[in-house]
Write a protein that holds these residues in place. Structure first.
Motif, PDB file in Angstrom:
ATOM      1  N   ARG A  30       0.819  -1.221   0.000  1.00 63.46           N
ATOM      2  CA  ARG A  30       0.000   0.000   0.000  1.00 63.46           C
ATOM      3  C   ARG A  30       0.848   1.265   0.000  1.00 63.46           C
ATOM      4  NH1 ARG A  30      -4.517  -2.297   4.141  1.00 63.46           N
ATOM      5  NH2 ARG A  30      -5.568  -3.594   2.589  1.00 63.46           N
ATOM      6  N   VAL A  31       1.914   1.212  -0.788  1.00 59.69           N
ATOM      7  CA  VAL A  31       2.796   2.371  -0.934  1.00 59.69           C
ATOM      8  C   VAL A  31       2.365   3.123  -2.185  1.00 59.69           C
ATOM      9  CG1 VAL A  31       5.165   3.127  -1.357  1.00 59.69           C
ATOM     10  CG2 VAL A  31       4.709   1.283   0.272  1.00 59.69           C
ATOM     11  N   ASN A  32       2.051   4.405  -2.006  1.00 62.45           N
ATOM     12  CA  ASN A  32       1.582   5.229  -3.109  1.00 62.45           C
ATOM     13  C   ASN A  32       2.733   5.925  -3.843  1.00 62.45           C
ATOM     14  OD1 ASN A  32      -0.648   6.141  -4.636  1.00 62.45           O
ATOM     15  ND2 ASN A  32      -0.465   8.151  -3.669  1.00 62.45           N
ATOM     16  N   GLU A  33       3.728   6.380  -3.087  1.00 61.25           N
ATOM     17  CA  GLU A  33       4.880   7.075  -3.639  1.00 61.25           C
ATOM     18  C   GLU A  33       6.135   6.496  -2.998  1.00 61.25           C
ATOM     19  OE1 GLU A  33       4.431   9.591  -5.894  1.00 61.25           O
ATOM     20  OE2 GLU A  33       2.260   9.369  -5.717  1.00 61.25           O
ATOM     21  N   GLY A  34       7.165   6.258  -3.781  1.00 63.70           N
ATOM     22  CA  GLY A  34       8.397   5.754  -3.198  1.00 63.70           C
ATOM     23  C   GLY A  34       9.303   5.113  -4.220  1.00 63.70           C
ATOM     24  N   ILE A  35      10.095   4.202  -3.713  1.00 66.27           N
ATOM     25  CA  ILE A  35      11.073   3.472  -4.528  1.00 66.27           C
ATOM     26  C   ILE A  35      10.980   1.999  -4.172  1.00 66.27           C
ATOM     27  CG2 ILE A  35      13.557   3.107  -4.970  1.00 66.27           C
ATOM     28  CD1 ILE A  35      12.726   5.769  -6.019  1.00 66.27           C
ATOM     29  N   VAL A  36      11.104   1.159  -5.184  1.00 66.40           N
ATOM     30  CA  VAL A  36      11.205  -0.277  -4.942  1.00 66.40           C
ATOM     31  C   VAL A  36      12.573  -0.731  -5.440  1.00 66.40           C
ATOM     32  CG1 VAL A  36      10.018  -0.900  -7.097  1.00 66.40           C
ATOM     33  CG2 VAL A  36      10.136  -2.550  -5.241  1.00 66.40           C
ATOM     34  N   LEU A  37      13.242  -1.497  -4.612  1.00 63.95           N
ATOM     35  CA  LEU A  37      14.528  -2.098  -4.958  1.00 63.95           C
ATOM     36  C   LEU A  37      14.293  -3.590  -5.149  1.00 63.95           C
ATOM     37  CD1 LEU A  37      17.709  -1.982  -5.096  1.00 63.95           C
ATOM     38  CD2 LEU A  37      17.632  -2.623  -2.687  1.00 63.95           C
ATOM     39  N   VAL A  38      14.731  -4.116  -6.277  1.00 65.46           N
ATOM     40  CA  VAL A  38      14.651  -5.545  -6.548  1.00 65.46           C
ATOM     41  C   VAL A  38      16.084  -6.058  -6.543  1.00 65.46           C
ATOM     42  CG1 VAL A  38      13.772  -7.324  -8.090  1.00 65.46           C
ATOM     43  CG2 VAL A  38      12.621  -5.120  -7.966  1.00 65.46           C
ATOM     44  N   TYR A  39      16.369  -7.007  -5.644  1.00 67.92           N
ATOM     45  CA  TYR A  39      17.751  -7.420  -5.386  1.00 67.92           C
ATOM     46  C   TYR A  39      17.922  -8.933  -5.484  1.00 67.92           C
ATOM     47  CZ  TYR A  39      21.970  -8.499  -2.741  1.00 67.92           C
ATOM     48  OH  TYR A  39      23.184  -9.001  -2.354  1.00 67.92           O
ATOM     49  N   CYS A  40      19.008  -9.348  -6.125  1.00 65.78           N
ATOM     50  CA  CYS A  40      19.357 -10.765  -6.288  1.00 65.78           C
ATOM     51  C   CYS A  40      20.613 -11.064  -5.472  1.00 65.78           C
ATOM     52  CB  CYS A  40      19.610 -11.036  -7.765  1.00 65.78           C
ATOM     53  SG  CYS A  40      20.309 -12.663  -8.093  1.00 65.78           S
ATOM     54  N   PRO A  41      20.531 -11.975  -4.486  1.00 61.00           N
ATOM     55  CA  PRO A  41      21.691 -12.265  -3.635  1.00 61.00           C
ATOM     56  C   PRO A  41      22.575 -13.405  -4.146  1.00 61.00           C
ATOM     57  CG  PRO A  41      19.788 -13.352  -2.721  1.00 61.00           C
ATOM     58  CD  PRO A  41      19.324 -12.625  -3.965  1.00 61.00           C
ATOM     59  N   HIS A  42      22.643 -13.597  -5.448  1.00 57.33           N
ATOM     60  CA  HIS A  42      23.415 -14.701  -6.023  1.00 57.33           C
ATOM     61  C   HIS A  42      24.531 -14.161  -6.919  1.00 57.33           C
ATOM     62  CE1 HIS A  42      20.305 -17.371  -4.548  1.00 57.33           C
ATOM     63  NE2 HIS A  42      19.403 -16.619  -5.155  1.00 57.33           N
ATOM     64  N   THR A  43      25.664 -14.839  -6.938  1.00 57.17           N
ATOM     65  CA  THR A  43      26.803 -14.381  -7.748  1.00 57.17           C
ATOM     66  C   THR A  43      26.747 -14.850  -9.197  1.00 57.17           C
ATOM     67  OG1 THR A  43      28.169 -16.266  -7.093  1.00 57.17           O
ATOM     68  CG2 THR A  43      28.330 -14.257  -5.746  1.00 57.17           C
ATOM     69  N   ALA A  84      31.729 -18.006 -16.792  1.00 62.06           N
ATOM     70  CA  ALA A  84      30.871 -17.206 -17.671  1.00 62.06           C
ATOM     71  C   ALA A  84      29.652 -16.685 -16.917  1.00 62.06           C
ATOM     72  CB  ALA A  84      30.434 -18.025 -18.880  1.00 62.06           C
ATOM     73  N   ALA A  85      29.087 -17.504 -16.040  1.00 58.02           N
ATOM     74  CA  ALA A  85      27.925 -17.078 -15.255  1.00 58.02           C
ATOM     75  C   ALA A  85      28.280 -15.927 -14.319  1.00 58.02           C
ATOM     76  CB  ALA A  85      27.363 -18.254 -14.462  1.00 58.02           C
ATOM     77  N   HIS A  86      29.441 -15.992 -13.704  1.00 54.89           N
ATOM     78  CA  HIS A  86      29.891 -14.906 -12.825  1.00 54.89           C
ATOM     79  C   HIS A  86      30.100 -13.612 -13.618  1.00 54.89           C
ATOM     80  CE1 HIS A  86      30.412 -17.171  -9.100  1.00 54.89           C
ATOM     81  NE2 HIS A  86      30.876 -18.167  -9.848  1.00 54.89           N
ATOM     82  N   LEU A  87      30.684 -13.726 -14.795  1.00 54.79           N
ATOM     83  CA  LEU A  87      30.924 -12.551 -15.636  1.00 54.79           C
ATOM     84  C   LEU A  87      29.603 -11.921 -16.082  1.00 54.79           C
ATOM     85  CD1 LEU A  87      33.831 -14.031 -17.755  1.00 54.79           C
ATOM     86  CD2 LEU A  87      34.030 -12.164 -16.095  1.00 54.79           C
ATOM     87  N   LYS A  88      28.658 -12.734 -16.510  1.00 52.28           N
ATOM     88  CA  LYS A  88      27.358 -12.221 -16.939  1.00 52.28           C
ATOM     89  C   LYS A  88      26.641 -11.532 -15.784  1.00 52.28           C
ATOM     90  CE  LYS A  88      26.831 -15.924 -20.324  1.00 52.28           C
ATOM     91  NZ  LYS A  88      26.065 -17.139 -20.675  1.00 52.28           N
ATOM     92  N   ALA A  89      26.668 -12.154 -14.602  1.00 49.68           N
ATOM     93  CA  ALA A  89      25.994 -11.573 -13.432  1.00 49.68           C
ATOM     94  C   ALA A  89      26.621 -10.239 -13.048  1.00 49.68           C
ATOM     95  CB  ALA A  89      26.033 -12.549 -12.261  1.00 49.68           C
TER      96      ALA A  89
END
Length: 131
Positions: A30-43, A84-89
């Motif tokens: 129920r946030v009308n104004e603000g910021i959303v951070l979407v974060y991935c904790p994987h390397t 390659a996966a680490h480099l892409k991430a």
């Protein structure tokens, strides 16, 4: 407010659109104004925002990353074999921030939020932080 989400990836490299999940979290918070951070904790995974109208864009992005970072390279030293996966991430990055206005994500007409898997298939986690 913090939301923890799980995603099951099915391929070594894939982009899974999570825009609706992020919007659902914003609505639930129920946030009308603000910021959303979407974060991935994987390397070996990351987050990006890109076109969600034409699936060929996702195909072309994955293809291009494979060309830049080949899965097998004679100079790679990492014992797990997923350099390659680490480099892409690292190239994509672990997070994205999106403005919230009027309770809605501020995204362009053709933009979607993607969880990017580079070492799947795996059971992954990502976080949505709303302020």
């Amino acid at each position: 407010m913090l939301f923890r989400k799980n995603v099951q990836t099915m391929k070594r490299d894939e982009m899974i659109e999570i825009t609706q999940e992020v919007q659902k979290a914003v609505t639930e918070a129920r946030v009308n104004e603000g910021i959303v951070l979407v974060y991935c904790p994987h390397t070996t995974a990351g987050m990006t925002i890109n076109e969600n109208a034409d699936p060929d864009v996702v195909h072309d992005m994955l293809l291009s990353w494979d060309e830049v970072y080949p899965w097998h390279h004679s100079a790679y030293r990492h014992a797990e074999g997923n350099t390659a996966a680490h480099l892409k991430a690292s190239t994509v990055g672990p997070s994205q921030q999106i403005i919230i206005d009027g309770g809605r994500l501020v995204l362009g007409t053709w933009q979607g939020i993607y969880f990017c898997e580079f070492d799947g298939p795996r059971n992954r986690t990502y976080y949505i932080k709303i302020t």
